[in-house]
Write an enzyme that holds these catalytic residues in place. Structure first.
Site, mmCIF file in Angstrom:
data_model
loop_
_atom_site.group_PDB
_atom_site.id
_atom_site.type_symbol
_atom_site.label_atom_id
_atom_site.label_comp_id
_atom_site.label_asym_id
_atom_site.label_seq_id
_atom_site.Cartn_x
_atom_site.Cartn_y
_atom_site.Cartn_z
ATOM 1 N N CYS A 1 0.907 -1.254 0.093
ATOM 2 C CA CYS A 1 -0.039 -0.035 -0.028
ATOM 3 C C CYS A 1 0.672 1.495 0.029
ATOM 4 C CB CYS A 1 -0.828 -0.012 1.131
ATOM 5 S SG CYS A 1 -2.060 1.193 1.210
ATOM 6 N N CYS B 1 -19.449 -5.688 3.964
ATOM 7 C CA CYS B 1 -18.536 -4.337 4.216
ATOM 8 C C CYS B 1 -17.337 -4.519 3.402
ATOM 9 C CB CYS B 1 -18.358 -4.393 5.629
ATOM 10 S SG CYS B 1 -17.231 -2.919 6.322
ATOM 11 N N CYS C 1 -16.640 -8.829 5.888
ATOM 12 C CA CYS C 1 -16.026 -7.614 5.540
ATOM 13 C C CYS C 1 -14.747 -7.848 4.724
ATOM 14 C CB CYS C 1 -15.421 -6.949 6.840
ATOM 15 S SG CYS C 1 -16.728 -6.790 8.209
ATOM 16 N N CYS D 1 0.693 0.101 10.238
ATOM 17 C CA CYS D 1 0.200 -0.857 9.372
ATOM 18 C C CYS D 1 1.236 -1.826 8.944
ATOM 19 C CB CYS D 1 -0.790 -0.278 8.173
ATOM 20 S SG CYS D 1 -1.686 -1.460 7.311
ATOM 21 N N CYS E 1 -18.915 2.619 8.536
ATOM 22 C CA CYS E 1 -18.281 1.837 9.602
ATOM 23 C C CYS E 1 -17.160 2.683 9.842
ATOM 24 C CB CYS E 1 -18.017 0.536 9.247
ATOM 25 S SG CYS E 1 -16.735 -0.344 10.455
ATOM 26 N N CYS F 1 1.004 4.648 6.828
ATOM 27 C CA CYS F 1 0.283 4.495 8.075
ATOM 28 C C CYS F 1 1.066 3.619 8.969
ATOM 29 C CB CYS F 1 -1.074 3.716 7.991
ATOM 30 S SG CYS F 1 -2.001 4.412 6.947
ATOM 31 N N ARG G 1 -17.933 -1.910 17.682
ATOM 32 C CA ARG G 1 -17.214 -3.231 17.677
ATOM 33 C C ARG G 1 -15.976 -3.215 18.356
ATOM 34 N NH1 ARG G 1 -19.491 -5.488 13.177
ATOM 35 N NH2 ARG G 1 -20.863 -3.820 12.012
HETATM 36 N N1 SAM Z 1 -6.585 0.685 3.219
HETATM 37 C C1 SAM Z 1 -7.898 0.742 3.636
HETATM 38 C C2 SAM Z 1 -7.897 1.968 4.769
HETATM 39 O O1 SAM Z 1 -6.739 2.174 5.310
HETATM 40 O O2 SAM Z 1 -9.054 2.552 4.740
HETATM 41 C C3 SAM Z 1 -8.439 -0.459 4.421
HETATM 42 C C4 SAM Z 1 -7.621 -1.370 5.179
HETATM 43 S S1 SAM Z 1 -7.092 -0.749 6.770
HETATM 44 C C5 SAM Z 1 -5.964 -1.976 7.162
HETATM 45 C C6 SAM Z 1 -8.387 -0.904 8.151
HETATM 46 C C7 SAM Z 1 -8.396 -0.215 9.400
HETATM 47 O O3 SAM Z 1 -7.661 -1.302 10.197
HETATM 48 C C8 SAM Z 1 -7.325 0.913 9.409
HETATM 49 O O4 SAM Z 1 -7.921 2.070 9.308
HETATM 50 C C9 SAM Z 1 -7.047 0.664 11.066
HETATM 51 O O5 SAM Z 1 -7.818 1.476 11.768
HETATM 52 C C10 SAM Z 1 -6.828 -0.789 11.337
HETATM 53 N N2 SAM Z 1 -5.834 -1.257 11.750
HETATM 54 C C11 SAM Z 1 -4.825 -1.602 10.670
HETATM 55 N N3 SAM Z 1 -3.546 -2.187 11.145
HETATM 56 C C12 SAM Z 1 -3.631 -2.101 12.507
HETATM 57 C C13 SAM Z 1 -2.958 -2.674 13.643
HETATM 58 N N4 SAM Z 1 -1.707 -2.922 13.497
HETATM 59 N N5 SAM Z 1 -3.709 -2.424 14.991
HETATM 60 C C14 SAM Z 1 -4.929 -1.855 14.997
HETATM 61 N N6 SAM Z 1 -5.755 -1.597 13.847
HETATM 62 C C15 SAM Z 1 -5.218 -1.673 12.825
HETATM 63 FE FE1 SF4 Z 2 -2.765 1.325 3.381
HETATM 64 FE FE2 SF4 Z 2 -2.724 -0.089 5.735
HETATM 65 FE FE3 SF4 Z 2 -3.045 2.767 5.701
HETATM 66 FE FE4 SF4 Z 2 -4.941 1.108 4.811
HETATM 67 S S1 SF4 Z 2 -4.244 1.251 6.791
HETATM 68 S S2 SF4 Z 2 -4.124 2.713 3.713
HETATM 69 S S3 SF4 Z 2 -3.646 -0.667 4.137
HETATM 70 S S4 SF4 Z 2 -1.190 1.474 4.936
#
Ligand code: SAM
Ligand code: SF4
Ligand code: DTB
Length: 336
Positions: A57, A133, A101, A64, A193, A61, A265
């Site tokens: 990606c 979702c 989801c 992530c 959500c 973040c 949730r």
């Molecule tokens: N890329 C898309 C986005 O960011 O909207 C969808 C996938 S993203 C993985 C969905 C959500 O999962 C993130 O916004 C974050 O809040 C949560 N998330 C991801 N990695 C996480 C982690 N290591 N611990 C807790 N929550 C996490």
């Molecule tokens: Fe990409 Fe992870 Fe950020 Fe979603 S949370 S936009 S998958 S880096």
């Protein structure tokens, strides 16, 4: 509207911070009173998660596992095809899930064959009788409308943290862009959500501030995921300590008080919670969990453990209703 349920969109930061700071017993009492009044017939929704497009990606973040910026990036995996996704959805339905989801590690939805497949997945999941979702980053109005036409129940797009703490977590997408995405989803008639993560070095005031942004959305997001950070190795947040379970309980309780009718949730981070801490989160007003042994890329409690958890809590969940239905014809035959 009942007497005890206060449906507001004008909560102040100070009011929310005061709720987060209440003695735990008082907070639990308030949250439970609101929950029982707003949602009689307490039932926990089971949602299964599947990563359709994993890793690589373009966003940065910090939490992530799927960001190109992090050495944890699990990219290079083939995207799942429609048939494989629908098989997983069928299995989730058979195990008693109510909602399915699907996640794409995208900054924004891409046009082309992958989006056409996403629409087919949504239609297929709905045909199985499940809520559908999608979480796939930002989208355009047209994409939101096409997802709505395909029957999408909800779109997940989290705030992640407070506007004040945000720049320390993500620099490649603005807070404003997140809010615009939420508006597009709403305009298309798809439910929202939207929630966030705790344990990313934020202050109590940051938590209150994120909750305030959520509670000011009118109508409130229909679903509010509360995640505890899963500190993934190879991400900038890998060294952060595990969230104190009682902090998650408090966050769930305040979300419940602020957004009485939303589904709250209890999301990532459950593997770090023992049975009793999870039951406290349910008591604080959580009415949904992710069901299945993986989230997107990290672990989640096993299905059997979750069934035992809900039984121990005396909570009605959909797999029990399903089993009761399956047993009915046998009982009727036996009685005849
Ligand atoms: N890329 C898309 C986005 O960011 O909207 C969808 C996938 S993203 C993985 C969905 C959500 O999962 C993130 O916004 C974050 O809040 C949560 N998330 C991801 N990695 C996480 C982690 N290591 N611990 C807790 N929550 C996490
Ligand atoms: Fe990409 Fe992870 Fe950020 Fe979603 S949370 S936009 S998958 S880096
Ligand atoms: C949400 O708020 N939490 C879920 C769901 N929405 C998509 C995702 C949690 C992901 C946890 C880290 C992982 O498994 O990669």
């Amino acid at each position: 509207m009942t007497d005890t349920v206060d449906l507001r969109h004008d909560w102040t930061l100070e009011e929310i911070q005061a709720l987060l700071d209440l003695p735990l017993m008082d907070l639990l009492w308030r949250a439970q009173s609101v929950h029982r009044a707003a949602n009689p017939g307490y039932r926990v929704q089971l949602a299964s998660l599947l990563s359709v497009k994993t890793g690589g990606c373009e966003e940065d973040c910090a939490y992530c596992s799927q960001s190109m910026y992090n050495s944890s990036d699990v990219g290079g995996q083939a995207d799942l095809e429609v048939k494989a996704v629908l098989e997983r959805a069928r299995a989730a339905a058979a195990a008693g899930a109510d909602r399915f989801c699907m996640g794409w590690a995208w900054r924004e939805i891409r046009e082309g064959p992958a989006f056409e497949s996403m629409l087919r997945m949504v239609r297929g999941v709905r045909e199985l009788g499940l809520e559908a979702c999608v979480t796939a980053g930002m989208l355009t109005d047209t994409q939101a409308e096409r997802l709505a036409e395909a029957g999408l129940t909800a779109y997940n797009h989290n705030l992640d943290t407070s506007p004040e703490h945000y720049d320390r977590i993500i620099t490649t997408r603005t807070y404003e862009e997140r809010l615009e995405t939420l508006q597009r989803v709403r305009r298309a008639g798809v439910t929202l959500c939207c929630g966030g993560i705790i344990g990313m070095g934020e202050t109590l005031r940051d938590r209150a501030s994120m909750l305030r942004v959520l509670a000011c959305i009118d109508p409130h997001p229909e679903s509010v995921p509360i995640n505890g950070l899963v500190a993934v190795e190879g991400t900038p947040l890998e060294g952060l300590p595990t969230v104190d379970p009682l902090e998650l309980v408090r966050m769930v309780a305040v979300a419940r008080i602020l957004m009485p009718f939303s589904r709250v949730r209890l999301s990532a981070g459950r593997e770090e919670l023992n049975r009793e801490a999870q039951i406290l989160c349910l008591q604080a007003g959580a009415d949904s969990i992710f069901y299945g042994d993986t989230l997107l890329t990290t672990g989640n409690p096993a299905v059997d453990a979750d069934r035992a958890l809900l039984e121990a809590a005396g909570v009605q969940a959909s797999w029990q209703e399903q089993e009761a239905l399956e047993q009915q014809p046998e009982q009727e035959t036996a009685a005849a």
